[in-house]
Design a protein around this motif. Structure first.
Motif, PDB file in Angstrom:
ATOM      1  N   GLY A  64       4.112  -4.567  19.108  1.00  0.00           N
ATOM      2  CA  GLY A  64       2.463  -4.306  19.159  1.00  0.00           C
ATOM      3  C   GLY A  64       1.550  -5.390  18.547  1.00  0.00           C
ATOM      4  N   THR A  65       0.300  -4.968  18.451  1.00  0.00           N
ATOM      5  CA  THR A  65      -0.530  -5.904  17.727  1.00  0.00           C
ATOM      6  C   THR A  65      -0.754  -5.671  16.120  1.00  0.00           C
ATOM      7  OG1 THR A  65      -2.390  -4.450  18.391  1.00  0.00           O
ATOM      8  CG2 THR A  65      -1.854  -6.075  19.750  1.00  0.00           C
ATOM      9  N   LYS A  66       0.012  -4.825  15.658  1.00  0.00           N
ATOM     10  CA  LYS A  66      -0.314  -4.109  14.291  1.00  0.00           C
ATOM     11  C   LYS A  66       0.835  -4.407  13.533  1.00  0.00           C
ATOM     12  CE  LYS A  66      -3.883  -0.865  14.714  1.00  0.00           C
ATOM     13  NZ  LYS A  66      -4.353   0.477  14.582  1.00  0.00           N
ATOM     14  N   ASP A  67       1.082  -4.770  12.420  1.00  0.00           N
ATOM     15  CA  ASP A  67       2.235  -4.778  11.494  1.00  0.00           C
ATOM     16  C   ASP A  67       2.793  -3.313  11.384  1.00  0.00           C
ATOM     17  OD1 ASP A  67       1.830  -7.513  11.160  1.00  0.00           O
ATOM     18  OD2 ASP A  67       1.527  -7.421   9.119  1.00  0.00           O
ATOM     19  N   ILE A  68       4.157  -3.155  11.260  1.00  0.00           N
ATOM     20  CA  ILE A  68       4.718  -1.714  10.993  1.00  0.00           C
ATOM     21  C   ILE A  68       5.650  -1.868   9.883  1.00  0.00           C
ATOM     22  CG2 ILE A  68       4.055  -1.146  13.275  1.00  0.00           C
ATOM     23  CD1 ILE A  68       7.210  -1.205  14.221  1.00  0.00           C
ATOM     24  N   LYS A  69       6.001  -0.637   9.335  1.00  0.00           N
ATOM     25  CA  LYS A  69       7.042  -0.591   8.303  1.00  0.00           C
ATOM     26  C   LYS A  69       8.160   0.583   8.754  1.00  0.00           C
ATOM     27  CE  LYS A  69       4.093  -2.239   4.498  1.00  0.00           C
ATOM     28  NZ  LYS A  69       3.554  -1.982   3.407  1.00  0.00           N
ATOM     29  N   LEU A  70       9.228  -0.011   8.849  1.00  0.00           N
ATOM     30  CA  LEU A  70      10.325   1.065   8.679  1.00  0.00           C
ATOM     31  C   LEU A  70      10.474   1.600   7.561  1.00  0.00           C
ATOM     32  CD1 LEU A  70      12.810   2.505   9.947  1.00  0.00           C
ATOM     33  CD2 LEU A  70      14.134   0.554   9.518  1.00  0.00           C
ATOM     34  N   VAL A  71      10.115   3.187   7.386  1.00  0.00           N
ATOM     35  CA  VAL A  71      10.083   3.794   6.111  1.00  0.00           C
ATOM     36  C   VAL A  71      11.202   4.593   5.682  1.00  0.00           C
ATOM     37  CG1 VAL A  71       7.645   3.407   5.780  1.00  0.00           C
ATOM     38  CG2 VAL A  71       8.421   5.489   6.960  1.00  0.00           C
ATOM     39  N   LYS A  72      11.916   4.899   6.890  1.00  0.00           N
ATOM     40  CA  LYS A  72      13.288   5.985   6.502  1.00  0.00           C
ATOM     41  C   LYS A  72      14.042   5.796   7.917  1.00  0.00           C
ATOM     42  CE  LYS A  72      13.963  10.988   6.530  1.00  0.00           C
ATOM     43  NZ  LYS A  72      13.331  12.361   6.627  1.00  0.00           N
ATOM     44  N   LEU A  83      17.504   2.611   3.055  1.00  0.00           N
ATOM     45  CA  LEU A  83      17.149   1.298   3.602  1.00  0.00           C
ATOM     46  C   LEU A  83      17.112   0.144   2.412  1.00  0.00           C
ATOM     47  CD1 LEU A  83      13.581   1.918   5.176  1.00  0.00           C
ATOM     48  CD2 LEU A  83      15.720   1.923   6.266  1.00  0.00           C
ATOM     49  N   HIS A  84      18.019  -0.794   2.622  1.00  0.00           N
ATOM     50  CA  HIS A  84      18.598  -1.615   1.511  1.00  0.00           C
ATOM     51  C   HIS A  84      18.462  -3.120   1.855  1.00  0.00           C
ATOM     52  CE1 HIS A  84      21.645   0.550  -1.172  1.00  0.00           C
ATOM     53  NE2 HIS A  84      20.781   1.707  -0.436  1.00  0.00           N
ATOM     54  N   THR A  85      18.719  -3.916   0.570  1.00  0.00           N
ATOM     55  CA  THR A  85      18.573  -5.296   0.772  1.00  0.00           C
ATOM     56  C   THR A  85      19.642  -5.700  -0.291  1.00  0.00           C
ATOM     57  OG1 THR A  85      17.265  -7.435   0.817  1.00  0.00           O
ATOM     58  CG2 THR A  85      16.827  -5.731  -0.951  1.00  0.00           C
ATOM     59  N   VAL A  98      15.299  -0.333  -0.767  1.00  0.00           N
ATOM     60  CA  VAL A  98      13.807  -0.629  -0.509  1.00  0.00           C
ATOM     61  C   VAL A  98      13.063   0.459  -0.060  1.00  0.00           C
ATOM     62  CG1 VAL A  98      14.269  -3.202  -0.378  1.00  0.00           C
ATOM     63  CG2 VAL A  98      14.247  -1.671   1.698  1.00  0.00           C
ATOM     64  N   LYS A  99      11.649   0.422  -0.338  1.00  0.00           N
ATOM     65  CA  LYS A  99      10.900   1.571   0.026  1.00  0.00           C
ATOM     66  C   LYS A  99      10.732   1.470   1.736  1.00  0.00           C
ATOM     67  CE  LYS A  99       6.571  -0.050  -1.084  1.00  0.00           C
ATOM     68  NZ  LYS A  99       5.317   0.247  -1.251  1.00  0.00           N
ATOM     69  N   ASP A 100      10.584   0.069   1.969  1.00  0.00           N
ATOM     70  CA  ASP A 100      10.295   0.093   3.604  1.00  0.00           C
ATOM     71  C   ASP A 100      10.878  -1.506   3.921  1.00  0.00           C
ATOM     72  OD1 ASP A 100       8.341  -1.971   3.130  1.00  0.00           O
ATOM     73  OD2 ASP A 100       6.967  -0.232   2.407  1.00  0.00           O
ATOM     74  N   ILE A 101      10.823  -1.517   5.365  1.00  0.00           N
ATOM     75  CA  ILE A 101      11.159  -2.710   5.824  1.00  0.00           C
ATOM     76  C   ILE A 101      10.041  -3.134   6.907  1.00  0.00           C
ATOM     77  CG2 ILE A 101      12.648  -3.991   7.325  1.00  0.00           C
ATOM     78  CD1 ILE A 101      14.983  -2.244   6.169  1.00  0.00           C
ATOM     79  N   GLU A 102       9.333  -4.162   6.617  1.00  0.00           N
ATOM     80  CA  GLU A 102       8.107  -4.570   7.547  1.00  0.00           C
ATOM     81  C   GLU A 102       8.608  -5.239   8.682  1.00  0.00           C
ATOM     82  OE1 GLU A 102       3.702  -6.335   6.769  1.00  0.00           O
ATOM     83  OE2 GLU A 102       5.325  -7.518   5.889  1.00  0.00           O
ATOM     84  N   VAL A 103       8.077  -5.226   9.835  1.00  0.00           N
ATOM     85  CA  VAL A 103       8.107  -5.850  11.155  1.00  0.00           C
ATOM     86  C   VAL A 103       6.736  -6.461  11.451  1.00  0.00           C
ATOM     87  CG1 VAL A 103       9.146  -5.841  13.333  1.00  0.00           C
ATOM     88  CG2 VAL A 103      10.108  -4.410  11.677  1.00  0.00           C
ATOM     89  N   LYS A 104       6.516  -7.770  11.427  1.00  0.00           N
ATOM     90  CA  LYS A 104       5.368  -8.162  11.660  1.00  0.00           C
ATOM     91  C   LYS A 104       4.841  -8.076  13.184  1.00  0.00           C
ATOM     92  CE  LYS A 104       4.075 -10.151   7.803  1.00  0.00           C
ATOM     93  NZ  LYS A 104       3.012  -9.782   7.160  1.00  0.00           N
ATOM     94  N   ALA A 105       3.662  -7.913  13.725  1.00  0.00           N
ATOM     95  CA  ALA A 105       3.132  -7.878  14.581  1.00  0.00           C
ATOM     96  C   ALA A 105       3.830  -8.788  15.626  1.00  0.00           C
ATOM     97  CB  ALA A 105       1.336  -7.845  14.811  1.00  0.00           C
ATOM     98  N   LYS A 106       4.091  -8.642  16.946  1.00  0.00           N
ATOM     99  CA  LYS A 106       4.602  -9.549  17.800  1.00  0.00           C
ATOM    100  C   LYS A 106       5.925 -10.334  17.115  1.00  0.00           C
ATOM    101  CE  LYS A 106       1.633  -8.824  21.042  1.00  0.00           C
ATOM    102  NZ  LYS A 106       1.876  -7.905  21.953  1.00  0.00           N
TER     103      LYS A 106
END
Length: 174
Positions: A64-72, A83-85, A98-106
């Motif tokens: 996609g064209t927007k950053d998204i976050k995996l939250v659960k 979710l861990h690190t 961790v509260k979320d894991i970010e996946v940048k757009a593209k």
């Protein structure tokens, strides 16, 4: 009878009015973040006998064209899923939620041993190599995606988590 025909005609006209369709469609059929995510190579590390925790790993690709976050994340094989690190604190590797894991757009984010991952805590039973564990990933917009992760035996290359042994789990509150 004429009054009934006019009432039905008026109702049908209102229901099929073009102004209602776009307004309804823009809300009800909006694509969610999960639609833009492709999950590559999901797997769960087989826990050693007697172990009650393990990890799930995969690559999340955001088309996609927007950053998204995996939250659960959720699954039926464990009582708790987080979710861990891994963090290096004073030379000691420690796992932390961790509260979320970010996946940048593209872009993509790898969930891998020794880094970000999905933690399966308080396993409900033993897993065999080849079992499939359904994992539901939920994103910051509320959309979700279910993936089937195959249970695999740990390999020497994937040992940084070490079956969870040697890690400080004292910060967990379950």
């Amino acid at each position: 009878m004429n009054r009934l025909t006019l009432s039905l005609a008026a109702s049908l006209a209102m229901l099929s009015a073009p102004t209602l369709v776009p307004a309804f469609g823009s809300v009800a059929f909006a694509a969610g973040a999960a639609d833009s995510v492709t999950v590559v190579d999901p797997y769960v590390r087989q826990a050693p006998p007697g172990a009650t925790t393990t990890g799930a790993f995969m690559v999340l690709k955001n088309g996609g064209t927007k950053d998204i976050k995996l939250v659960k994340a959720d699954n039926p094989a464990s009582k708790t899923t987080e979710l861990h690190t891994h963090l290096n604190e004073g030379g000691v590797m420690k796992m932390r939620p961790v509260k979320d894991i970010e996946v940048k757009a593209k872009g993509e984010t790898a969930l891998k041993p020794g880094g970000l991952h999905v933690m399966l805590i308080d396993m409900k039973g033993p897993m065999k190599e080849g079992d499939m564990i359904p994992i539901t990933l939920t994103f910051d917009d509320g959309s979700s995606k279910k993936v089937d992760a195959k249970v695999v035996k740990p390999t020497a290359a994937a040992m940084p988590m070490g079956g969870m042994g040697g890690h400080d789990m004292s910060q967990h509150k379950h």
